[in-house]
Design a protein around this motif. Structure first.
Motif, PDB file in Angstrom:
ATOM      1  N   ALA A   1      28.338  -8.424  14.886  1.00 31.27           N
ATOM      2  CA  ALA A   1      26.973  -8.661  14.425  1.00 31.27           C
ATOM      3  C   ALA A   1      26.303  -9.573  15.451  1.00 31.27           C
ATOM      4  N   VAL A   2      24.980  -9.683  15.334  1.00 27.66           N
ATOM      5  CA  VAL A   2      24.208 -10.378  16.364  1.00 27.66           C
ATOM      6  C   VAL A   2      23.207 -11.318  15.708  1.00 27.66           C
ATOM      7  N   GLY A   3      23.206 -12.581  16.148  1.00 26.23           N
ATOM      8  CA  GLY A   3      22.308 -13.583  15.586  1.00 26.23           C
ATOM      9  C   GLY A   3      21.189 -13.954  16.535  1.00 26.23           C
ATOM     10  N   ALA A   4      20.076 -14.337  15.960  1.00 26.60           N
ATOM     11  CA  ALA A   4      18.945 -14.835  16.741  1.00 26.60           C
ATOM     12  C   ALA A   4      18.354 -16.028  16.011  1.00 26.60           C
ATOM     13  N   SER A   5      17.760 -16.928  16.765  1.00 25.42           N
ATOM     14  CA  SER A   5      17.160 -18.105  16.144  1.00 25.42           C
ATOM     15  C   SER A   5      15.817 -18.456  16.788  1.00 25.42           C
ATOM     16  N   GLY A   6      15.819 -18.780  18.079  1.00 21.69           N
ATOM     17  CA  GLY A   6      14.595 -19.260  18.712  1.00 21.69           C
ATOM     18  C   GLY A   6      13.415 -18.326  18.591  1.00 21.69           C
ATOM     19  N   GLY A   7      13.640 -17.037  18.858  1.00 20.65           N
ATOM     20  CA  GLY A   7      12.551 -16.073  18.748  1.00 20.65           C
ATOM     21  C   GLY A   7      12.056 -15.909  17.327  1.00 20.65           C
ATOM     22  N   PHE A   8      12.988 -15.946  16.369  1.00 24.02           N
ATOM     23  CA  PHE A   8      12.597 -15.870  14.967  1.00 24.02           C
ATOM     24  C   PHE A   8      11.814 -17.114  14.553  1.00 24.02           C
ATOM     25  N   LEU A   9      12.250 -18.274  15.038  1.00 24.57           N
ATOM     26  CA  LEU A   9      11.535 -19.510  14.725  1.00 24.57           C
ATOM     27  C   LEU A   9      10.116 -19.467  15.274  1.00 24.57           C
ATOM     28  N   ARG A  10       9.972 -18.968  16.475  1.00 26.76           N
ATOM     29  CA  ARG A  10       8.625 -18.883  17.056  1.00 26.76           C
ATOM     30  C   ARG A  10       7.727 -17.968  16.223  1.00 26.76           C
ATOM     31  N   SER A  11       8.274 -16.832  15.772  1.00 25.14           N
ATOM     32  CA  SER A  11       7.476 -15.931  14.924  1.00 25.14           C
ATOM     33  C   SER A  11       7.027 -16.636  13.657  1.00 25.14           C
ATOM     34  N   LEU A  12       7.943 -17.386  13.053  1.00 27.64           N
ATOM     35  CA  LEU A  12       7.621 -18.098  11.823  1.00 27.64           C
ATOM     36  C   LEU A  12       6.555 -19.153  12.062  1.00 27.64           C
ATOM     37  N   MET A  13       6.699 -19.929  13.120  1.00 27.09           N
ATOM     38  CA  MET A  13       5.757 -21.006  13.388  1.00 27.09           C
ATOM     39  C   MET A  13       4.388 -20.468  13.784  1.00 27.09           C
ATOM     40  N   ASP A  14       4.369 -19.341  14.466  1.00 26.66           N
ATOM     41  CA  ASP A  14       3.095 -18.780  14.932  1.00 26.66           C
ATOM     42  C   ASP A  14       2.379 -17.963  13.855  1.00 26.66           C
ATOM     43  N   GLY A  15       3.156 -17.255  13.004  1.00 26.11           N
ATOM     44  CA  GLY A  15       2.514 -16.322  12.086  1.00 26.11           C
ATOM     45  C   GLY A  15       2.926 -16.428  10.636  1.00 26.11           C
ATOM     46  N   GLY A  16       3.847 -17.347  10.321  1.00 29.00           N
ATOM     47  CA  GLY A  16       4.264 -17.511   8.937  1.00 29.00           C
ATOM     48  C   GLY A  16       5.339 -16.520   8.517  1.00 29.00           C
ATOM     49  N   VAL A  17       5.667 -16.551   7.225  1.00 29.83           N
ATOM     50  CA  VAL A  17       6.765 -15.737   6.696  1.00 29.83           C
ATOM     51  C   VAL A  17       6.510 -14.250   6.908  1.00 29.83           C
ATOM     52  N   ASP A  18       5.283 -13.812   6.675  1.00 36.02           N
ATOM     53  CA  ASP A  18       4.984 -12.383   6.818  1.00 36.02           C
ATOM     54  C   ASP A  18       5.274 -11.901   8.235  1.00 36.02           C
ATOM     55  N   ALA A  19       4.934 -12.727   9.214  1.00 37.91           N
ATOM     56  CA  ALA A  19       5.178 -12.348  10.610  1.00 37.91           C
ATOM     57  C   ALA A  19       6.670 -12.242  10.890  1.00 37.91           C
ATOM     58  N   LEU A  20       7.457 -13.172  10.339  1.00 36.89           N
ATOM     59  CA  LEU A  20       8.896 -13.129  10.563  1.00 36.89           C
ATOM     60  C   LEU A  20       9.525 -11.931   9.861  1.00 36.89           C
ATOM     61  N   VAL A  21       9.086 -11.634   8.652  1.00 34.08           N
ATOM     62  CA  VAL A  21       9.604 -10.462   7.944  1.00 34.08           C
ATOM     63  C   VAL A  21       9.314  -9.194   8.755  1.00 34.08           C
ATOM     64  N   LYS A  22       8.105  -9.092   9.273  1.00 31.83           N
ATOM     65  CA  LYS A  22       7.757  -7.929  10.097  1.00 31.83           C
ATOM     66  C   LYS A  22       8.626  -7.876  11.342  1.00 31.83           C
ATOM     67  N   HIS A  23       8.853  -9.030  11.970  1.00 32.47           N
ATOM     68  CA  HIS A  23       9.671  -9.132  13.176  1.00 32.47           C
ATOM     69  C   HIS A  23      11.084  -8.602  12.900  1.00 32.47           C
ATOM     70  N   ILE A  24      11.709  -9.069  11.837  1.00 33.65           N
ATOM     71  CA  ILE A  24      13.079  -8.663  11.527  1.00 33.65           C
ATOM     72  C   ILE A  24      13.138  -7.186  11.139  1.00 33.65           C
ATOM     73  N   ASN A  25      12.211  -6.740  10.312  1.00 28.41           N
ATOM     74  CA  ASN A  25      12.208  -5.337   9.901  1.00 28.41           C
ATOM     75  C   ASN A  25      11.991  -4.411  11.095  1.00 28.41           C
ATOM     76  N   THR A  26      11.165  -4.838  12.036  1.00 27.71           N
ATOM     77  CA  THR A  26      10.957  -4.046  13.248  1.00 27.71           C
ATOM     78  C   THR A  26      12.251  -3.935  14.038  1.00 27.71           C
ATOM     79  N   TRP A  27      12.966  -5.044  14.163  1.00 29.09           N
ATOM     80  CA  TRP A  27      14.258  -5.014  14.857  1.00 29.09           C
ATOM     81  C   TRP A  27      15.231  -4.057  14.176  1.00 29.09           C
ATOM     82  N   LEU A  28      15.303  -4.103  12.852  1.00 27.85           N
ATOM     83  CA  LEU A  28      16.215  -3.226  12.126  1.00 27.85           C
ATOM     84  C   LEU A  28      15.839  -1.763  12.323  1.00 27.85           C
ATOM     85  N   ASP A  29      14.542  -1.469  12.272  1.00 33.62           N
ATOM     86  CA  ASP A  29      14.064  -0.107  12.464  1.00 33.62           C
ATOM     87  C   ASP A  29      14.358   0.382  13.876  1.00 33.62           C
ATOM     88  N   HIS A  30      14.073  -0.466  14.869  1.00 38.83           N
ATOM     89  CA  HIS A  30      14.287  -0.065  16.260  1.00 38.83           C
ATOM     90  C   HIS A  30      15.778   0.074  16.584  1.00 38.83           C
TER      91      HIS A  30
END
Length: 363
Positions: A275-304
């Protein structure tokens, strides 16, 4: 002081993420394209299993923070994003709770927001076995991460300077707990020798935590009055190098550190990560766009990731380890110096097909 340090870490990490060049040694890993390898998307499953752990996806939110009011809010939002996407999540070091019990809520908020999720606690090796148990209880944790960070501590103005007890402490914690223990680096990598030692100590899983993402030597150097540890900024092994070094490690290996996109996730799985973990990029998404942005970020990764697996013909994350990959550049130089043969990695699918044909004929 602890709360202030935790807030500094978040601020400096986000600033560093915005300055990253965008290149690292994952770029030296390339899939061999086989134009007729593709399968049907409906046949792809992202589920992964290792060390008795079952996750519905091979992506997780890795350890970040906790211990202050601000970081408690971040942990709450990270847990909500994990809940909405179904991925596993780790807290930052619970060691802050041992020094300041009033900070408990900044960690336990994760379990409240994600009651059915897979949550990993996190401690350093100053924690006793009893404290490790308390960390698990605080979070009702499904597993415990122990982080290794000698280089971060070295650059940290108030950091630890005693590390000789670490191996015995790992063994004590593993023996004391009834949940899996994952030992991870914080961004400087785990060598094959280190992973072999972890296996002997009874550790269930190793998270290589390689160089390429958030650089905690740089973060701590930026916190110093005189930034005189800058020469440590390039210290360590990249995540891709660690994974290649850890072939046939004997215990499951996770990948984190410098994972920028779903292709890096696929590359990590192809190099043997469960499995593969990420933190910094996810944190940046959260700080820049809030929870909705992070949810979109993760779901996009799963889809791709599903799309990449479809094109490569991998029905499961584990099957990516049968896909052909080329190793180039400095990463290939690393492999040559460490005695790692890269040629066979580019012909894995042919060897697998021949094995399956032989097995089928035998039947």
């Amino acid at each position: 002081m602890i709360a202030e340090r935790k807030d500094d870490h978040v601020r400096l990490t986000v600033e560093q993420q915005r300055r990253l060049s965008g290149q690292n040694e994952f770029d030296d890993v390339r899939f061999v394209h086989h134009a007729l390898a593709g399968i049907d998307r409906d046949d792809v499953s992202l589920a992964t299993s290792f060390a008795g752990i079952d996750w519905q996806a091979p992506i997780y939110i890795n350890a970040m923070t906790g211990g202050s009011v601000n970081t408690g809010v971040i942990n709450r939002d990270l847990a909500i994003a994990a809940r909405e996407t179904g991925v596993a999540i780790a807290t930052g070091s619970v060691s802050a709770f041992f020094k300041d019990p009033s900070s408990a809520e900044t960690f336990s908020v994760m379990r409240r927001e994600y009651p059915g999720g897979f949550i990993m606690g996190n401690v350093n090796l100053n924690a006793t076995a009893d404290q490790a148990r308390k960390a698990v209880e605080l979070l009702e944790a499904n597993a415990l991460q122990i982080h290794l960070n000698t280089i971060q501590e070295t650059a940290m103005p108030e950091g630890d300077r005693e590390f000789s007890h670490w191996q015995s402490r790992i063994e004590e914690i593993v023996t004391a707990l009834d949940v899996p223990v994952i030992v991870k680096e914080v961004g400087f990598g785990l060598s094959r020798e280190t992973i072999a030692t972890l296996q002997k100590l009874g550790v269930h899983v190793a998270d290589v935590g390689g160089r390429g993402g958030t650089n905690f030597a740089q973060v701590e150097n930026d916190r110093r009055d005189v930034a005189d540890f800058g020469y440590l900024n390039d210290w360590g092994l990249s995540t891709a190098a660690c994974l290649l070094d850890a072939q046939d490690a004997g215990i499951p290996v996770l990948a984190s550190g410098g994972v920028r996109n779903p292709l890096d996730v696929a590359r990590s799985l192809a190099l043997g990560a469960s499995a593969v973990g990420a933190s910094g990029g996810f944190l940046r998404s959260l700080m820049d766009g809030g929870v909705d942005a992070l949810v979109k970020h993760i779901n996009t990764w799963l889809d791709h990731l599903s799309a990449i697996m479809t094109a490569l013909g991998a029905r499961t994350p584990a099957e990516l380890a049968h896909c052909d990959v080329l190793i180039k550049g400095e990463l290939r130089d690393f492999c040559a110096d460490r005695g790692i043969e890269t040629g066979p990695l580019s012909r894995r699918s042919t060897r697998l097909a021949a094995t399956e044909q032989t097995t089928g004929s035998a039947r």
